[in-house]
Design a protein around this motif. Sequence first.
Motif, PDB file in Angstrom:
ATOM      1  N   GLU A  59       0.836  -1.202   0.000  1.00 41.25           N
ATOM      2  CA  GLU A  59       0.000   0.000   0.000  1.00 41.25           C
ATOM      3  C   GLU A  59       0.871   1.252   0.000  1.00 41.25           C
ATOM      4  OE1 GLU A  59      -3.384  -0.505   2.401  1.00 41.25           O
ATOM      5  OE2 GLU A  59      -4.039   1.563   2.233  1.00 41.25           O
ATOM      6  N   GLN A  60       0.574   2.163  -0.942  1.00 43.56           N
ATOM      7  CA  GLN A  60       1.286   3.441  -0.967  1.00 43.56           C
ATOM      8  C   GLN A  60       0.365   4.501  -0.367  1.00 43.56           C
ATOM      9  OE1 GLN A  60       2.148   2.431  -5.273  1.00 43.56           O
ATOM     10  NE2 GLN A  60       3.606   4.075  -4.918  1.00 43.56           N
ATOM     11  N   ARG A  61       0.928   5.330   0.482  1.00 47.28           N
ATOM     12  CA  ARG A  61       0.129   6.398   1.093  1.00 47.28           C
ATOM     13  C   ARG A  61       0.769   7.740   0.774  1.00 47.28           C
ATOM     14  NH1 ARG A  61      -0.024   2.117   4.366  1.00 47.28           N
ATOM     15  NH2 ARG A  61      -2.070   1.416   5.045  1.00 47.28           N
ATOM     16  N   ALA A  76      -4.162  10.273   0.428  1.00 45.59           N
ATOM     17  CA  ALA A  76      -4.689   9.301  -0.538  1.00 45.59           C
ATOM     18  C   ALA A  76      -3.922   8.007  -0.335  1.00 45.59           C
ATOM     19  CB  ALA A  76      -4.504   9.821  -1.964  1.00 45.59           C
ATOM     20  N   ARG A  77      -4.561   6.902  -0.716  1.00 49.08           N
ATOM     21  CA  ARG A  77      -3.890   5.602  -0.598  1.00 49.08           C
ATOM     22  C   ARG A  77      -4.138   4.782  -1.842  1.00 49.08           C
ATOM     23  NH1 ARG A  77      -8.420   2.778   0.244  1.00 49.08           N
ATOM     24  NH2 ARG A  77      -7.328   0.838  -0.100  1.00 49.08           N
ATOM     25  N   LEU A  78      -3.175   3.926  -2.136  1.00 48.60           N
ATOM     26  CA  LEU A  78      -3.281   3.059  -3.313  1.00 48.60           C
ATOM     27  C   LEU A  78      -2.762   1.686  -2.898  1.00 48.60           C
ATOM     28  CD1 LEU A  78      -1.755   4.033  -6.776  1.00 48.60           C
ATOM     29  CD2 LEU A  78      -1.971   1.678  -5.993  1.00 48.60           C
ATOM     30  N   GLU A  79      -3.674   0.729  -2.873  1.00 49.43           N
ATOM     31  CA  GLU A  79      -3.288  -0.624  -2.452  1.00 49.43           C
ATOM     32  C   GLU A  79      -3.151  -1.514  -3.683  1.00 49.43           C
ATOM     33  OE1 GLU A  79      -6.168  -2.385   0.145  1.00 49.43           O
ATOM     34  OE2 GLU A  79      -5.044  -4.260   0.297  1.00 49.43           O
ATOM     35  N   HIS A  80      -2.098  -2.292  -3.731  1.00 47.86           N
ATOM     36  CA  HIS A  80      -1.906  -3.237  -4.837  1.00 47.86           C
ATOM     37  C   HIS A  80      -2.587  -4.538  -4.443  1.00 47.86           C
ATOM     38  CE1 HIS A  80       1.586  -0.952  -6.698  1.00 47.86           C
ATOM     39  NE2 HIS A  80       1.306  -0.293  -5.600  1.00 47.86           N
ATOM     40  N   LYS A  81      -3.570  -4.977  -5.279  1.00 52.26           N
ATOM     41  CA  LYS A  81      -4.335  -6.179  -4.921  1.00 52.26           C
ATOM     42  C   LYS A  81      -4.328  -7.149  -6.093  1.00 52.26           C
ATOM     43  CE  LYS A  81      -8.409  -5.549  -2.594  1.00 52.26           C
ATOM     44  NZ  LYS A  81      -9.775  -5.014  -2.525  1.00 52.26           N
ATOM     45  N   ASP A  82      -3.214  -7.736  -6.386  1.00 51.45           N
ATOM     46  CA  ASP A  82      -3.169  -8.605  -7.570  1.00 51.45           C
ATOM     47  C   ASP A  82      -3.895  -9.920  -7.315  1.00 51.45           C
ATOM     48  OD1 ASP A  82      -1.613  -6.578  -8.318  1.00 51.45           O
ATOM     49  OD2 ASP A  82       0.275  -7.674  -8.359  1.00 51.45           O
ATOM     50  N   TRP A  83      -4.739 -10.289  -8.277  1.00 53.79           N
ATOM     51  CA  TRP A  83      -5.411 -11.589  -8.209  1.00 53.79           C
ATOM     52  C   TRP A  83      -4.985 -12.379  -9.423  1.00 53.79           C
ATOM     53  CZ3 TRP A  83     -10.376  -8.382  -8.280  1.00 53.79           C
ATOM     54  CH2 TRP A  83     -10.620  -7.850  -7.013  1.00 53.79           C
ATOM     55  N   ALA A  84      -4.445 -13.559  -9.195  1.00 51.06           N
ATOM     56  CA  ALA A  84      -3.961 -14.385 -10.304  1.00 51.06           C
ATOM     57  C   ALA A  84      -3.106 -13.503 -11.215  1.00 51.06           C
ATOM     58  CB  ALA A  84      -5.115 -15.035 -11.044  1.00 51.06           C
ATOM     59  N   ASN A  85      -3.492 -13.370 -12.496  1.00 49.17           N
ATOM     60  CA  ASN A  85      -2.659 -12.556 -13.387  1.00 49.17           C
ATOM     61  C   ASN A  85      -3.210 -11.154 -13.596  1.00 49.17           C
ATOM     62  OD1 ASN A  85      -0.853 -14.644 -13.789  1.00 49.17           O
ATOM     63  ND2 ASN A  85      -2.190 -15.550 -15.349  1.00 49.17           N
ATOM     64  N   VAL A  86      -4.161 -10.754 -12.758  1.00 49.65           N
ATOM     65  CA  VAL A  86      -4.774  -9.432 -12.934  1.00 49.65           C
ATOM     66  C   VAL A  86      -4.186  -8.461 -11.917  1.00 49.65           C
ATOM     67  CG1 VAL A  86      -6.933  -8.147 -12.875  1.00 49.65           C
ATOM     68  CG2 VAL A  86      -6.897 -10.458 -13.801  1.00 49.65           C
ATOM     69  N   ASP A  90      -6.676  -0.681  -5.400  1.00 51.55           N
ATOM     70  CA  ASP A  90      -7.805  -0.188  -4.624  1.00 51.55           C
ATOM     71  C   ASP A  90      -7.396   1.193  -4.095  1.00 51.55           C
ATOM     72  OD1 ASP A  90     -10.282  -1.513  -2.754  1.00 51.55           O
ATOM     73  OD2 ASP A  90      -9.303   0.276  -2.008  1.00 51.55           O
ATOM     74  N   VAL A  91      -8.193   2.211  -4.415  1.00 49.87           N
ATOM     75  CA  VAL A  91      -7.774   3.566  -4.043  1.00 49.87           C
ATOM     76  C   VAL A  91      -8.772   4.226  -3.096  1.00 49.87           C
ATOM     77  CG1 VAL A  91      -6.447   3.979  -6.152  1.00 49.87           C
ATOM     78  CG2 VAL A  91      -8.873   4.587  -6.089  1.00 49.87           C
ATOM     79  N   GLY A  92      -8.287   5.187  -2.349  1.00 51.25           N
ATOM     80  CA  GLY A  92      -9.154   5.949  -1.455  1.00 51.25           C
ATOM     81  C   GLY A  92      -8.495   7.276  -1.118  1.00 51.25           C
ATOM     82  N   THR A  93      -9.307   8.198  -0.647  1.00 50.95           N
ATOM     83  CA  THR A  93      -8.750   9.509  -0.295  1.00 50.95           C
ATOM     84  C   THR A  93      -9.661  10.214   0.709  1.00 50.95           C
ATOM     85  OG1 THR A  93      -7.964  11.628  -1.205  1.00 50.95           O
ATOM     86  CG2 THR A  93      -9.960  10.739  -2.178  1.00 50.95           C
ATOM     87  N   TYR A  94      -9.110  11.159   1.442  1.00 53.14           N
ATOM     88  CA  TYR A  94      -9.963  12.147   2.108  1.00 53.14           C
ATOM     89  C   TYR A  94      -9.260  13.495   2.109  1.00 53.14           C
ATOM     90  CZ  TYR A  94      -7.536  11.607   6.742  1.00 53.14           C
ATOM     91  OH  TYR A  94      -6.633  11.555   7.771  1.00 53.14           O
TER      92      TYR A  94
END
Length: 203
Positions: A59-61, A76-86, A90-94
Amino acid sequence: MFEFGDIRLRPIEREDLKVLHEWENDFEVIMYSRNMPINFVNMPQLEKRYEEWVKDEREQRFIIELVDSKEAIGIARLEHKDWANVRSADVGTYIGKKELWGKGYGRQITVALLEIVFNQLNMDRCEASSVEYNTRAHKVLEACGFRKTGIMRQSAFVNGRKWNRVYFDILREEYLKIRVELLKKVLGSKLDAYIEKHCSIKE
Ligand SMILES: CC(C)(COP(=O)(O)OP(=O)(O)OC[C@H]1O[C@@H](n2cnc3c(N)ncnc32)[C@H](O)[C@@H]1OP(=O)(O)O)[C@@H](O)C(=O)NCCC(=O)NCCS
């Protein structure tokens, strides 16, 4: 650091914990962003969280600051959520400075995150979610090309009742179709400088 229009995304430093302490204990900011407004956090707890963020590579913040004044206005945050080869994000902010809500910064932050996700990290899709009463956030996500994908029923309890959580996503190919239009909308006169620095858009 990532400069985008009027805002800059930069790493969260230890000195930022003071302003974060204020925002993370603001009932309204947390009611909208995390739907747990009573989850107050004291400075030692925040420092502990910070130590965990430093180690977390999934997760990058970011601190969002205004380019001109260098004033921190939110996170803001950016989470890396790799599933299989995808490759999924997931992002969020306030925006912690509540007096700045409704002035267009939310759209700028959201498109900046999409630029990082698709134009810098080469990811396949991006997700976001928000509690059902947060219509302001839903408007921003939809204005930036996210589509509503579903709800998690009655998954939040705030102010005396249960609320659904609403899920959104956008695929890489969908973003690329609307990218130039979106960049024009949120960057205005700063579009050319951004393209010069970060893009090889040929359209
Ligand atoms: C959600 C948030 C990031 C949006 O940023 P923002 O700068 O306020 O949003 P913008 O000004 O870019 O856009 C706001 C949109 O909501 C609309 N809006 C403003 N006040 C509103 C309200 N009370 N209810 C519903 N919509 C509202 C605006 O008209 C605008 O829509 P438009 O583009 O169709 O005109 C910011 O309000 C915020 O930090 N809120 C608290 C925390 C939060 O909700 N985080 C997101 C969790 S997913």
